[in-house]
Design a protein around this motif. Structure first.
Motif, short mmCIF file in Angstrom:
data_model
loop_
_atom_site.label_atom_id
_atom_site.label_comp_id
_atom_site.label_asym_id
_atom_site.label_seq_id
_atom_site.Cartn_x
_atom_site.Cartn_y
_atom_site.Cartn_z
N GLN A 279 51.26 13.61 61.98
CA GLN A 279 52.10 14.87 62.17
C GLN A 279 52.66 15.38 60.47
O GLN A 279 52.78 14.87 59.77
CB GLN A 279 53.43 14.14 62.77
CG GLN A 279 55.10 14.52 62.47
CD GLN A 279 55.77 13.40 62.74
OE1 GLN A 279 55.95 12.80 63.19
NE2 GLN A 279 57.19 14.19 62.75
N TYR A 286 57.19 21.77 63.57
CA TYR A 286 56.21 20.90 63.35
C TYR A 286 55.41 20.46 63.80
O TYR A 286 54.56 21.19 64.73
CB TYR A 286 57.34 19.36 64.25
CG TYR A 286 58.69 19.02 62.60
CD1 TYR A 286 58.46 17.69 62.21
CD2 TYR A 286 59.62 20.24 62.28
CE1 TYR A 286 59.41 17.22 61.28
CE2 TYR A 286 60.69 19.46 62.17
CZ TYR A 286 60.74 18.19 60.94
OH TYR A 286 61.64 18.34 60.31
N TYR A 288 52.34 17.65 66.17
CA TYR A 288 51.93 16.72 66.44
C TYR A 288 50.55 17.15 66.08
O TYR A 288 50.13 17.52 67.40
CB TYR A 288 52.48 16.78 66.78
CG TYR A 288 54.14 16.30 66.86
CD1 TYR A 288 54.45 14.75 66.35
CD2 TYR A 288 54.92 17.01 66.61
CE1 TYR A 288 55.67 15.29 66.14
CE2 TYR A 288 55.84 17.46 66.72
CZ TYR A 288 56.01 15.67 66.31
OH TYR A 288 58.11 15.91 65.83
#
Length: 345
Positions: A279, A286, A288
């Motif tokens: 992450q 963001y 992931y």
């Protein structure tokens, strides 16, 4: 397993070093197989249907792009069809125009698939092509599989009806009969349409499954594709009364499974036991990320230990007199104490 990984790494390295020689050799072999297949099945023009001509043309194709094999094969087929009948040659020309429109519009970079499909049909293992195409290529590559399948069944129909096409040359209405027989190879061949539909379904299923975010997706895709082909074609062959093809269907499915696993081992051999979830972020998003490492052989790092003054490494010592070198001059060049050369005895 480690031995196989080592062999794979060596093979990849070897191909990377000699790619400029290996790929032309591959094109030569594929072109030669294509030309020999044409000569053995529809070689009606004897002047071009010979091994020396096939070797010469294959050598030319080895130096040209892959699509050159398609163009030269098309010319050879048209000449053979013209030798059989001008009407058949005309229909073949129209068919080629349609195939080329589909191929160059949707899958211009899949020349190998279009060439290998009829060759694999001749070898009785065409079931390998949809599985390999779904694993290695994009969804649009199914158009190249369709073109190759269509071409094979058309030429196979011409081969089976060659005597009938030759017998109506002098009869009244002979041209009409030839047109009917030739067009019948496309419009009345139920097996061709069934096989094309199954190949399209197999290619798309393999392609979609191997792109799923699941473990062993390539293995699952291979098994799913082979089972779809096997079950679908087995039922349809039995429904059409084509029982003689069931044995080769089973053999071809087994070969497809093995080739699919080999492709997975070469291109997508992952170590799921060491999967990592990462992450991170930037100013706007963001992220992931799931990172799955490839299975590789751990290479041993060679450690070189240096003794003494390492600053002198790589320096060249001038030798004015090869037979009598002064210890003082050596010590000066190496920037070390002259006393280290003294005999401690």
């Amino acid at each position: 397993m480690n031995k196989l990984l080592e062999i794979k790494d060596k093979a990849i390295k070897f191909y990377g070093e000699y790619e400029h020689f290996i790929f032309p050799a591959i094109k030569f072999v594929v072109a030669l197989m294509a030309f020999i297949t044409i000569d053995l099945n529809i070689g009606y023009m004897t002047k071009i249907s010979s091994i020396p001509v096939a070797l010469l043309l294959a050598l030319v194709c080895a130096l040209l792009p892959v699509n050159a094999i398609i163009w030269i094969s098309s010319v050879m087929i048209l000449l053979d069809m013209y030798s059989l009948s001008i009407e058949v040659a005309a229909i073949t020309l129209v068919l080629f125009a349609v195939i080329y429109f589909i191929y160059f519009r949707f899958a211009p970079k899949d020349g190998m698939l279009a060439i290998l499909t009829p060759i694999c049909f001749q070898l009785k293992i065409p079931y390998v092509i949809p599985v390999a195409a779904g694993l290695l290529r994009q969804a649009y590559s199914v158009m190249a599989v369709i073109c190759g399948t269509l071409l094979y069944y058309f030429l196979d129909g011409i081969k089976l009806n060659a005597s009938a096409l030759a017998e109506v040359v002098d009869k009244k209405g002979g041209s009409t009969t030839k047109l009917n027989v030739t067009m019948g190879q496309l419009l009345e061949n139920r097996e061709m349409f069934i096989v094309m539909a199954v190949f399209v379904l197999t290619t798309l299923v393999v392609y979609m499954v191997r792109r799923l975010n699941i473990r062993n997706s390539w293995t699952i895709a291979t098994i799913a594709g082979v089972l779809i082909q096997l079950v679908s074609l087995l039922v349809l062959y039995l429904a059409l009364g084509l029982t003689g093809k069931t044995i080769w269907l089973i053999i071809g499915s087994a070969i497809s499974m093995l080739i699919g696993f080999a492709i997975r081992f070469i291109f997508m051999n992952l170590d799921y036991a060491r999967t990592e979830n990462v992450q991170f972020e930037d100013d706007e998003y963001y992220y992931y990320v799931k990172a799955v490492p490839k299975k590789m052989i751990a290479t041993e790092e060679k450690v070189v230990k240096h003794f003494g003054n390492t600053g002198s490494l790589g320096k060249k010592i001038p030798r004015h007199n090869q037979e009598n070198i002064s210890k003082k001059s050596i010590a000066k060049e190496l920037e070390v104490d002259e006393d280290i050369f003294k005999d401690n005895n």
